[in-house]
Design a protein around this motif. Structure first.
Motif, mmCIF file in Angstrom:
data_model
loop_
_atom_site.group_PDB
_atom_site.id
_atom_site.type_symbol
_atom_site.label_atom_id
_atom_site.label_comp_id
_atom_site.label_asym_id
_atom_site.label_seq_id
_atom_site.Cartn_x
_atom_site.Cartn_y
_atom_site.Cartn_z
ATOM 1 N N ILE A 108 6.463 -8.892 -12.872
ATOM 2 C CA ILE A 108 5.015 -8.820 -13.110
ATOM 3 C C ILE A 108 4.351 -10.079 -12.536
ATOM 4 N N VAL A 109 3.313 -9.871 -11.723
ATOM 5 C CA VAL A 109 2.543 -10.991 -11.182
ATOM 6 C C VAL A 109 1.119 -10.843 -11.700
ATOM 7 N N LYS A 110 0.666 -11.832 -12.440
ATOM 8 C CA LYS A 110 -0.665 -11.722 -13.056
ATOM 9 C C LYS A 110 -1.765 -11.727 -11.988
ATOM 10 N N GLY A 111 -2.833 -10.983 -12.249
ATOM 11 C CA GLY A 111 -4.019 -11.042 -11.398
ATOM 12 C C GLY A 111 -4.026 -10.057 -10.233
ATOM 13 N N GLU A 112 -2.961 -9.295 -10.050
ATOM 14 C CA GLU A 112 -2.935 -8.320 -8.952
ATOM 15 C C GLU A 112 -3.668 -7.038 -9.351
ATOM 16 N N LYS A 140 1.596 -1.727 -3.359
ATOM 17 C CA LYS A 140 2.067 -2.168 -2.028
ATOM 18 C C LYS A 140 3.323 -3.024 -2.157
ATOM 19 N N ARG A 141 3.255 -3.963 -3.100
ATOM 20 C CA ARG A 141 4.406 -4.862 -3.296
ATOM 21 C C ARG A 141 5.630 -4.050 -3.722
ATOM 22 N N ALA A 142 5.394 -3.065 -4.573
ATOM 23 C CA ALA A 142 6.497 -2.233 -5.060
ATOM 24 C C ALA A 142 7.123 -1.434 -3.918
ATOM 25 N N LYS A 143 6.289 -0.916 -3.039
ATOM 26 C CA LYS A 143 6.801 -0.146 -1.891
ATOM 27 C C LYS A 143 7.705 -1.030 -1.022
ATOM 28 N N THR A 144 7.221 -2.227 -0.757
ATOM 29 C CA THR A 144 7.987 -3.155 0.074
ATOM 30 C C THR A 144 9.317 -3.486 -0.599
ATOM 31 N N ASP A 160 16.597 3.998 -4.193
ATOM 32 C CA ASP A 160 16.444 5.424 -3.870
ATOM 33 C C ASP A 160 15.086 5.942 -4.305
ATOM 34 N N VAL A 161 14.660 5.487 -5.472
ATOM 35 C CA VAL A 161 13.429 6.018 -6.055
ATOM 36 C C VAL A 161 12.568 4.876 -6.586
ATOM 37 N N LEU A 162 11.286 4.949 -6.275
ATOM 38 C CA LEU A 162 10.319 4.004 -6.856
ATOM 39 C C LEU A 162 9.426 4.802 -7.806
ATOM 40 N N MET A 163 9.396 4.392 -9.058
ATOM 41 C CA MET A 163 8.547 5.093 -10.021
ATOM 42 C C MET A 163 7.363 4.211 -10.391
ATOM 43 N N LEU A 164 6.179 4.693 -10.082
ATOM 44 C CA LEU A 164 4.960 3.939 -10.373
ATOM 45 C C LEU A 164 4.288 4.512 -11.607
ATOM 46 N N ASP A 165 4.198 3.680 -12.637
ATOM 47 C CA ASP A 165 3.560 4.091 -13.896
ATOM 48 C C ASP A 165 2.099 3.653 -13.828
ATOM 49 N N THR A 166 1.217 4.600 -13.560
ATOM 50 C CA THR A 166 -0.201 4.251 -13.370
ATOM 51 C C THR A 166 -0.880 3.987 -14.717
ATOM 52 N N ALA A 167 -2.060 3.371 -14.646
ATOM 53 C CA ALA A 167 -2.813 3.103 -15.877
ATOM 54 C C ALA A 167 -3.318 4.409 -16.463
ATOM 55 N N GLY A 168 -3.361 4.455 -17.789
ATOM 56 C CA GLY A 168 -3.963 5.621 -18.428
ATOM 57 C C GLY A 168 -5.260 5.199 -19.078
ATOM 58 N N ARG A 169 -6.064 6.127 -19.442
ATOM 59 C CA ARG A 169 -7.254 5.825 -20.234
ATOM 60 C C ARG A 169 -7.333 6.853 -21.330
ATOM 61 N N VAL A 183 -6.459 5.957 -9.444
ATOM 62 C CA VAL A 183 -5.252 6.739 -9.171
ATOM 63 C C VAL A 183 -5.265 7.251 -7.725
ATOM 64 N N GLN A 184 -6.457 7.632 -7.249
ATOM 65 C CA GLN A 184 -6.552 8.100 -5.853
ATOM 66 C C GLN A 184 -6.198 6.970 -4.880
ATOM 67 N N ALA A 185 -6.715 5.772 -5.153
ATOM 68 C CA ALA A 185 -6.446 4.633 -4.265
ATOM 69 C C ALA A 185 -4.948 4.326 -4.246
ATOM 70 N N VAL A 186 -4.341 4.379 -5.424
ATOM 71 C CA VAL A 186 -2.902 4.119 -5.510
ATOM 72 C C VAL A 186 -2.130 5.213 -4.755
ATOM 73 N N ARG A 187 -2.543 6.444 -4.962
ATOM 74 C CA ARG A 187 -1.865 7.557 -4.283
ATOM 75 C C ARG A 187 -1.916 7.379 -2.763
ATOM 76 N N ASP A 188 -3.075 6.983 -2.243
ATOM 77 C CA ASP A 188 -3.213 6.843 -0.798
ATOM 78 C C ASP A 188 -2.282 5.777 -0.237
ATOM 79 N N ILE A 189 -2.074 4.724 -1.012
ATOM 80 C CA ILE A 189 -1.178 3.651 -0.579
ATOM 81 C C ILE A 189 0.282 4.071 -0.786
#
Ligand code: GDP
Length: 297
Positions: free
Chosen positions: A163-167, A174-178, A186-195, A206-212
């Motif tokens: 975890i890097v604060k402030g991102e 992006k950092r996770a993909k790299t 094999d697999v990267l699992m991204l847990d997006t924010a919920g509301r 979520v759309q911005a994250v999906r595009d990246i």
């Protein structure tokens, strides 16, 4: 499940055995019972109506009233139709995660069980399929949620992105993909924010994250006890982000799971897994037969 429905339709079929024949009116009465069972299981009205109509058409088409065991045949048609709607096409848990690293985006409302499900699924992929999984939380609004995922990762023996604060969520993605590519995951699992509710800010993020992230799978986690709400949430997410499947949580609860039928019928998206408790191994591949039995109660 056959027993459940037969019991429910018992009156109708008892009468039938005595009469030795089934009338159209008997079938109609039986189907009214099916409709009530569906509504009691929290299947939405429209879906229940369409379902009963489909069964009615099949019963008429197959001439059940003239068959030797008409009662059983009606029960079978109901059962088969239920399973067929729930199943959709293909095996439920066949995720598209070849070509490493494959990104899976986990989306849903806060409190739906998204973080827990992300970890459960990571454990499953790791233990059952031998996948190297990297977890990353994008929930920048709730540091506690980010830590929760990291702690679960440790528990199940799966790596998580430091975890890097402030991102921003996009920067983390992006950092996770790299990291996933460089680290040979094999697999990267991204847990997006919920509301708590669907709003534009949530969807934009979520759309911005999906595009990246360019996910191979986008799984929506919804609370299986919320009935019609779960279906509305799925419709919204699918329209805005595009989902490839659904995980229904809290299927260990008292609910009869009618959301599953409405979900499948309304969104057309496969239900891939069901959550059956808080523990890390309380996740199972979705089994239409089992849920069908519960829905008919
Ligand atoms: P998030 O806000 O969507 O990430 O939700 P969490 O993953 O933090 O889960 C919220 C609560 O629901 C936690 O207490 C979980 O243990 C619990 N939970 C998640 N999935 C299930 C499930 O399938 N069954 C039950 N009984 N509880 C669950």
């Amino acid at each position: 499940m056959f027993e459940n429905l037969s019991e429910r339709l018992g009156g109708v079929f008892d009468r039938l055995t005595k009469q030795g024949a089934l009338t159209d009116a008997d079938v109609a009465t039986a189907l009214r019972e099916v409709r009530v069972a569906l509504l009691e299981a929290d299947v939405s009205l429209g879906v229940a109506r369409d379902f009963v109509k489909a069964v009615q058409d099949k019963a008429t088409g197959q001439g059940v009233t003239k068959s030797v065991t008409p009662g059983q045949q009606v029960v079978k048609i109901v059962h088969d139709e239920l399973v067929s709607v729930l199943r959709g096409e293909g095996p439920a848990d066949a995720l598209k995660i070849d070509n490493p690293p494959a990104t899976m985006l986990m989306v849903g409302l806060q409190g739906s069980g998204k973080t827990t499900t992300t970890a459960k699924l990571a454990k499953r992929l790791h233990e059952k399929q031998g996948k190297r999984v990297l977890l990353a939380s994008l929930d920048t609004n709730r540091p506690a949620a980010m830590e929760q995922l990291a702690i679960l990762g440790l528990q199940i023996g799966v790596d998580s992105l430091p975890i890097v604060k402030g991102e921003t969520a996009v920067q983390i993605a992006k950092r996770a993909k790299t990291q996933a590519a460089m680290g040979g995951y094999d697999v990267l699992m991204l847990d997006t924010a919920g509301r708590l509710h669907i709003d534009e800010v949530l969807m934009d993020e979520v759309q911005a994250v999906r595009d990246i992230a360019q996910p191979r799978e986008t799984l929506l986690v919804v609370d299986g006890l919320t009935g019609q709400d779960a279906v509305n949430v799925a419709t919204e997410f699918d329209g805005k982000v595009g989902i490839t499947g659904v995980v229904l949580t809290r299927m260990d609860g008292d609910g009869r799971g009618g959301a599953a039928l409405s979900m499948r019928a309304v969104t057309g998206k496969p239900i891939r897994f069901v959550g059956l408790g808080e523990k890390m191994d309380a996740l199972e591949a979705f089994e239409p037969e089992r849920v069908a039995g519960r829905i008919l109660g």
